[in-house]
Design an enzyme around this catalytic site. Structure first.
Site, PDB file in Angstrom:
ATOM      1  N   TYR A 159      -2.189  -1.315  10.438  1.00  0.00           N
ATOM      2  CA  TYR A 159      -2.258  -1.589   8.999  1.00  0.00           C
ATOM      3  C   TYR A 159      -1.088  -0.945   8.269  1.00  0.00           C
ATOM      4  O   TYR A 159      -0.405  -1.593   7.459  1.00  0.00           O
ATOM      5  CB  TYR A 159      -3.588  -1.075   8.432  1.00  0.00           C
ATOM      6  CG  TYR A 159      -3.699  -1.232   6.938  1.00  0.00           C
ATOM      7  CD1 TYR A 159      -3.989  -2.467   6.374  1.00  0.00           C
ATOM      8  CD2 TYR A 159      -3.528  -0.146   6.085  1.00  0.00           C
ATOM      9  CE1 TYR A 159      -4.090  -2.627   5.005  1.00  0.00           C
ATOM     10  CE2 TYR A 159      -3.624  -0.292   4.715  1.00  0.00           C
ATOM     11  CZ  TYR A 159      -3.904  -1.536   4.173  1.00  0.00           C
ATOM     12  OH  TYR A 159      -3.995  -1.686   2.816  1.00  0.00           O
ATOM     13  N   SER A 166       0.838  -1.197   0.000  1.00  0.00           N
ATOM     14  CA  SER A 166       0.000   0.000   0.000  1.00  0.00           C
ATOM     15  C   SER A 166       0.871   1.245   0.000  1.00  0.00           C
ATOM     16  O   SER A 166       2.003   1.222   0.501  1.00  0.00           O
ATOM     17  CB  SER A 166      -0.895   0.012   1.241  1.00  0.00           C
ATOM     18  OG  SER A 166      -1.577   1.246   1.372  1.00  0.00           O
TER      19      SER A 166
END
Length: 265
Positions: free
Chosen positions: A146, A133
């Site tokens: 995350y 990401s």
């Protein structure tokens, strides 16, 4: 003789994983789709046509990881897409610890286990794609665990890229930005910044074809924004990325958390 093109895609029931499975099938790969939801996998296979298969496995569990690594060890795959992942939203101290540990298990532990099983038998020309990401480069308050797991995935993939290139095995981290899927509609993000899963996967397919790496950011806008954010002082970057969150004392701290399958990364 050219080896058969076979790909295993995790988190294949929706979002980027589903788009990956469809794109690889269209490119002539025989695809094994791995996910928790049998009904979604059956639907995907019916759309891809004959010759593909699936494995119902929850990669947040030891049994699910074992079933998938056994398959990677037993069968010969030329591409592995480590896409399955999850996220917990909210202040770290106000969310249940078990939720954060579940994020670590799926986003890190499962990725490492599957990568190891795949690379142990990988032959020259094989490729490993670990879906990371842009938040792995620019951590976001409210998604602390995350972001940290995706920083791990990116760093892990970059090291593997260097280690494996002498074998002729290609490894890269795919770093999407905001991606619109059924679990995140991205209504609060400018439309010019939002990609579809198909757009993200198109960048990955191009990276596979041209052996790009070790990190592939999906699109020029995401690459520019990631670079700019990384150049900012760390405190400024964190303030910018956390600007959409009200202080807990103003909105009321909550112990509730939403554990979701992330739409994009």
């Amino acid at each position: 003789m050219t080896p058969a093109k076979r790909a295993l895609v995790t988190g294949a029931s929706a979002g980027i994983g589903r788009a990956f499975a469809a794109a690889l099938a269209a490119a002539g790969y025989t695809v094994t789709a791995v996910a928790r939801r049998a009904d979604r996998l059956a639907e995907l296979l019916s759309e891809m046509g004959p010759g593909h298969d699936h494995l119902v496995a929850d990669l947040s569990t030891a049994d699910g990881v074992r079933a998938t690594t056994d398959l990677l060890t037993r069968e010969h795959y030329t591409v592995l897409v480590n896409n399955a992942g999850t996220a917990v939203h909210g202040d770290f101290a106000a969310t249940p610890l078990d939720d954060s540990l579940a994020v670590l298990d799926l986003n890190c532990r499962a990725v490492v286990a599957l990568a190891h099983a795949f690379l142990a038998g990988a032959e020259p020309g094989a490729a490993l794609v670990n879906v990371s990401s842009t938040l792995g480069h620019t951590p976001k308050p409210g998604m602390s665990v995350y972001s940290a797991t995706k920083a791990f995935v990116t760093s892990f993939s970059e090291s593997l890229w260097h280690e494996q290139k002498a074998r002729g095995v290609h490894v890269f981290a795919l770093c999407p930005g905001v991606t619109a899927t059924e679990s995140q509609q991205a209504d609060d993000v400018p439309s010019w910044l939002v990609q579809t899963p198909q757009e993200v996967v198109a960048h990955a397919i191009d990276a596979l074809a041209h052996r790009k790496g070790p990190t592939v950011v999906s699109g020029r806008r995401n690459a520019v924004l990631t670079t700019v954010t990384r150049l900012l002082p760390r405190t400024a970057a964190l303030a910018l990325l956390g600007a959409d969150r009200e202080p807990a004392h103003r909105k009321g701290a909550s112990s509730e958390s939403a554990l979701i399958t992330p739409p994009n990364r």
